[in-house]
Design an enzyme around this catalytic site. Structure first.
Site, mmCIF file in Angstrom:
data_model
loop_
_atom_site.group_PDB
_atom_site.id
_atom_site.type_symbol
_atom_site.label_atom_id
_atom_site.label_comp_id
_atom_site.label_asym_id
_atom_site.label_seq_id
_atom_site.Cartn_x
_atom_site.Cartn_y
_atom_site.Cartn_z
ATOM 1 N N CYS A 79 15.773 12.964 36.821
ATOM 2 C CA CYS A 79 16.105 11.554 36.645
ATOM 3 C C CYS A 79 15.384 10.701 37.693
ATOM 4 O O CYS A 79 14.173 10.545 37.629
ATOM 5 C CB CYS A 79 17.624 11.375 36.642
ATOM 6 S SG CYS A 79 18.182 9.822 35.904
ATOM 7 N N HIS A 162 19.931 15.655 33.378
ATOM 8 C CA HIS A 162 20.586 16.276 34.535
ATOM 9 C C HIS A 162 21.090 17.684 34.205
ATOM 10 O O HIS A 162 22.273 17.863 33.912
ATOM 11 C CB HIS A 162 21.784 15.429 34.968
ATOM 12 C CG HIS A 162 21.428 14.124 35.579
ATOM 13 N ND1 HIS A 162 21.238 13.975 36.938
ATOM 14 C CD2 HIS A 162 21.217 12.906 35.024
ATOM 15 C CE1 HIS A 162 20.930 12.712 37.197
ATOM 16 N NE2 HIS A 162 20.908 12.041 36.056
ATOM 17 N N GLU A 164 21.793 19.957 36.179
ATOM 18 C CA GLU A 164 22.763 20.370 37.197
ATOM 19 C C GLU A 164 24.190 19.975 36.842
ATOM 20 O O GLU A 164 25.141 20.449 37.465
ATOM 21 C CB GLU A 164 22.369 19.792 38.569
ATOM 22 C CG GLU A 164 22.649 18.317 38.755
ATOM 23 C CD GLU A 164 21.626 17.360 38.135
ATOM 24 O OE1 GLU A 164 21.744 16.145 38.383
ATOM 25 O OE2 GLU A 164 20.714 17.822 37.409
#
Length: 182
Positions: A79, A162, A164
């Site tokens: 991002c 994202h 994660e």
């Protein structure tokens, strides 16, 4: 293997948790002294690229990070981390990124799509950018609705989304396995 995670703001803790799940040692980079540690790679998380830029300059980290990436340190930008690597910021990856391309917070969404040779990769998008243009040597790894959302150039990997924030470790594993520029 030991991965540095830029921890100026943004989703750095989630990247750290993901890497620990994979058995990878990490450390957080908040200042130039932290950066001096031995490392095998760097993650630049999502967050606010303008804030990250200011803090990196204030902490005198801009040039050392840029030099390390240009010298071949593997880096993964998610991002805002993707924005940080483009031509207008650290200028280590030959691409132009459109900030907040999917709109503000209300424009956030989740999908599953292909990434590299993987299918059904979980992709949360939060005020996400996308890549408008890539230069020679940039490999497009994922496209969504006609927009480039993941790419690689040598030992640099970027995603608009994202990974994660999911339980899917495959994108992080892909980064960890980037041993050469090819």
């Amino acid at each position: 293997m030991k991965i540095a995670i830029l921890a100026l703001q943004g989703a750095f803790a989630e990247h750290q948790q993901m890497l620990h799940k994979l058995g990878v040692e990490t450390f957080l980079v908040r200042n130039l002294a932290d950066w001096q540690q031995q490392k095998d790679g760097l993650i630049i998380p999502g967050g606010e690229s303008t804030a990250m830029t200011r803090i990196m300059h204030d902490q005198r980290m801009w040039q050392p990070l840029q030099d390390a990436i240009r010298e071949g340190l593997p880096v993964f930008g998610t991002c805002a981390g993707m924005i940080m690597l483009d031509r207008n910021h650290l200028a280590t990856m030959d691409m132009e990124v459109k900030r907040n391309a999917y709109g503000r917070q209300l424009g956030s969404f989740y999908t599953e799509s292909a990434f590299a040779d993987m299918v059904d990769v979980k992709m949360p998008f939060i005020r996400a950018p996308y890549i408008e243009e890539v230069g020679e040597g940039v490999e497009v790894l994922s496209v969504l609705d006609g927009h480039i959302i993941a790419a690689r150039q040598g030992r640099q990997l970027v995603t608009s989304f994202h990974p994660e924030l999911t339980d899917d470790t495959r994108v992080h594993e892909y980064f960890l396995n980037m041993k050469s520029g090819h």
